[in-house]
Motif scaffolding. Structure first.
Motif, PDB file in Angstrom:
ATOM      1  N   PHE B  89      23.700 -20.631 -19.464  1.00  0.00           N
ATOM      2  CA  PHE B  89      23.618 -21.797 -20.359  1.00  0.00           C
ATOM      3  C   PHE B  89      22.351 -21.687 -21.205  1.00  0.00           C
ATOM      4  O   PHE B  89      21.415 -22.481 -21.071  1.00  0.00           O
ATOM      5  CB  PHE B  89      23.598 -23.110 -19.568  1.00  0.00           C
ATOM      6  N   TYR B  91      20.419 -21.518 -25.067  1.00  0.00           N
ATOM      7  CA  TYR B  91      20.579 -22.145 -26.382  1.00  0.00           C
ATOM      8  C   TYR B  91      21.529 -21.311 -27.237  1.00  0.00           C
ATOM      9  O   TYR B  91      22.442 -21.840 -27.878  1.00  0.00           O
ATOM     10  CB  TYR B  91      19.193 -22.247 -27.027  1.00  0.00           C
ATOM     11  N   LEU B  94      25.204 -21.573 -25.919  1.00  0.00           N
ATOM     12  CA  LEU B  94      25.801 -22.883 -26.199  1.00  0.00           C
ATOM     13  C   LEU B  94      26.161 -23.000 -27.672  1.00  0.00           C
ATOM     14  O   LEU B  94      27.239 -23.482 -28.024  1.00  0.00           O
ATOM     15  CB  LEU B  94      24.853 -24.007 -25.776  1.00  0.00           C
ATOM     16  N   ASN B  95      25.261 -22.542 -28.546  1.00  0.00           N
ATOM     17  CA  ASN B  95      25.578 -22.571 -29.977  1.00  0.00           C
ATOM     18  C   ASN B  95      26.792 -21.694 -30.291  1.00  0.00           C
ATOM     19  O   ASN B  95      27.630 -22.065 -31.119  1.00  0.00           O
ATOM     20  CB  ASN B  95      24.369 -22.106 -30.797  1.00  0.00           C
ATOM     21  N   PHE B  98      29.919 -23.434 -29.197  1.00  0.00           N
ATOM     22  CA  PHE B  98      30.132 -24.533 -30.135  1.00  0.00           C
ATOM     23  C   PHE B  98      30.749 -24.030 -31.442  1.00  0.00           C
ATOM     24  O   PHE B  98      31.709 -24.607 -31.958  1.00  0.00           O
ATOM     25  CB  PHE B  98      28.807 -25.244 -30.402  1.00  0.00           C
ATOM     26  N   ARG B  99      30.211 -22.919 -31.975  1.00  0.00           N
ATOM     27  CA  ARG B  99      30.715 -22.391 -33.252  1.00  0.00           C
ATOM     28  C   ARG B  99      32.161 -21.941 -33.141  1.00  0.00           C
ATOM     29  O   ARG B  99      32.962 -22.143 -34.057  1.00  0.00           O
ATOM     30  CB  ARG B  99      29.859 -21.202 -33.704  1.00  0.00           C
ATOM     31  N   LEU B 135      29.449 -30.377 -25.602  1.00  0.00           N
ATOM     32  CA  LEU B 135      30.414 -29.761 -26.519  1.00  0.00           C
ATOM     33  C   LEU B 135      31.466 -30.766 -26.973  1.00  0.00           C
ATOM     34  O   LEU B 135      31.898 -30.747 -28.134  1.00  0.00           O
ATOM     35  CB  LEU B 135      31.074 -28.545 -25.862  1.00  0.00           C
TER      36      LEU B 135
END
Lengths: 227, 227
Positions: B89, B91, B94-95, B98-99, B135
């Protein structure tokens, strides 16, 4: 032109990746006549809340924002303040903020904004709101949001100018955070068709600006024409 | 003793930090008579869903769980599967998840559990549910949760045994995920007073186990006595 006309002016930003000093330098470089004293931003608003309520924060924020909290007592924290920490949103830092929160009898979480995501040159990034939701869920608390669109935030800006909401107008590119937030405070609001603006904003189910303008210069024209 | 009595038995776990093989070895080391084929776990349940719906996942899971998805096509993903990724997990990860999600016309997020947090020897850690919420908020979607307390998950375990819910009993330490989830499927459920159990569970506002037992051995006694 706004200032020369005698109107009062404030800049309201949700910027939490840098101090107001840095933010102001950036805008000055773009040709804006702006000083730190004219900026309403989440970090100083949070500092006022912390002082008023004797809260000592554990900070999960961007390194560049830390100086804004220089005068705040951070020993033995009794609340967590979260901002757009960017690279500081590590697994270890999130767990640490969570442990501080869950260890409180009544967890207090203050969030500098509630944005979902934003775009940078290297792509979309999760914004502070996503991490706020993670901590809210884990600790079963509701964060107190400082920044647009919180009413208190606009009220601070108005108080700093000494102007009632009926006599103020907000110019912004964000239909919810700028226009909706200002209108809920009793202000009027113009949406500029630049920046975050998207054509679908004009069909927003809940928020309708008092007028649209193509850009900031046109907003100034429209306002000065009506004086 | 359960097996010797002729009763059918399955182990239902929300473990997503390791393959079933590792999980089973750990339990065998504690003296349990258990094989991989007797384990109902979120990752294989998710794999069934992925196959049924021709979904190709972007995985945000623990490294040790990845082998469970070995046979799944992961090229050109059209969904995101999130598990307790622990150190994964980051940064950046996670990005990235998300993308992938926000880039879909209709984002599909599958979450292996919805736990808030758990305790390890070095302290409390945020569980998958917190990152799921992040998310969900950023993409304005609702995750499909695989694992306890989802009804489908218990139904899978029952189907694998060929037993109707009325003839099955769940033994667990988690008042919501084990007891509540099983009861909502029409099963009976015992709560053991070990592990996650807390005395305040006995006053839970919504869930009431069919009975309490002090530990797993007593649960077996009680069940065999009633045959």
């Amino acid at each position: 032109r706004i200032k020369a006309s005698g109107l009062k002016l404030r800049f309201c930003t949700n910027e939490t990746q840098a101090t107001r000093e840095k933010f102001v330098k950036k805008l000055q470089g773009m040709g804006f006549d702006i000083s730190v004293a004219e900026v309403t931003a989440p970090a100083p608003a949070a500092c006022r809340i912390l002082k008023e309520r004797s809260l000592r924060p554990h900070l999960l924020v961007h390194n560049d924002l830390v100086p804004e909290f220089a005068e705040i007592d951070k020993a033995n924290p009794n609340c967590v303040v979260i901002g757009d920490a960017a690279e500081n949103f590590t697994y270890a830092n999130l767990n640490e903020a969570f442990r501080v929160l869950i260890g409180m009898e009544k967890p207090v979480l203050i969030s500098l904004g509630r944005g979902r995501y934003y775009k940078e040159t290297d792509g979309l990034k999760l914004d502070v709101g996503a991490y706020m939701k993670a901590l809210e869920y884990a600790c079963d608390v509701q964060a107190e949001v400082v920044g647009k669109p919180a009413e208190k935030f606009f009220e601070s800006a108005l108080a700093e100018m000494g102007v009632p909401p009926q006599q103020a107008i907000m110019i912004g590119d964000d239909i919810v955070n700028d226009v909706g937030g200002a209108q809920r405070c009793g202000m009027r609001a113009l949406q500029v068709r630049t920046g975050k603006y998207r054509p679908c904003d004009e069909n927003h189910p809940h928020v309708k600006p008092d007028a649209y303008v193509d850009n900031l210069a046109e907003a100034v024209d429209v306002i000065l024409q009506q004086l």
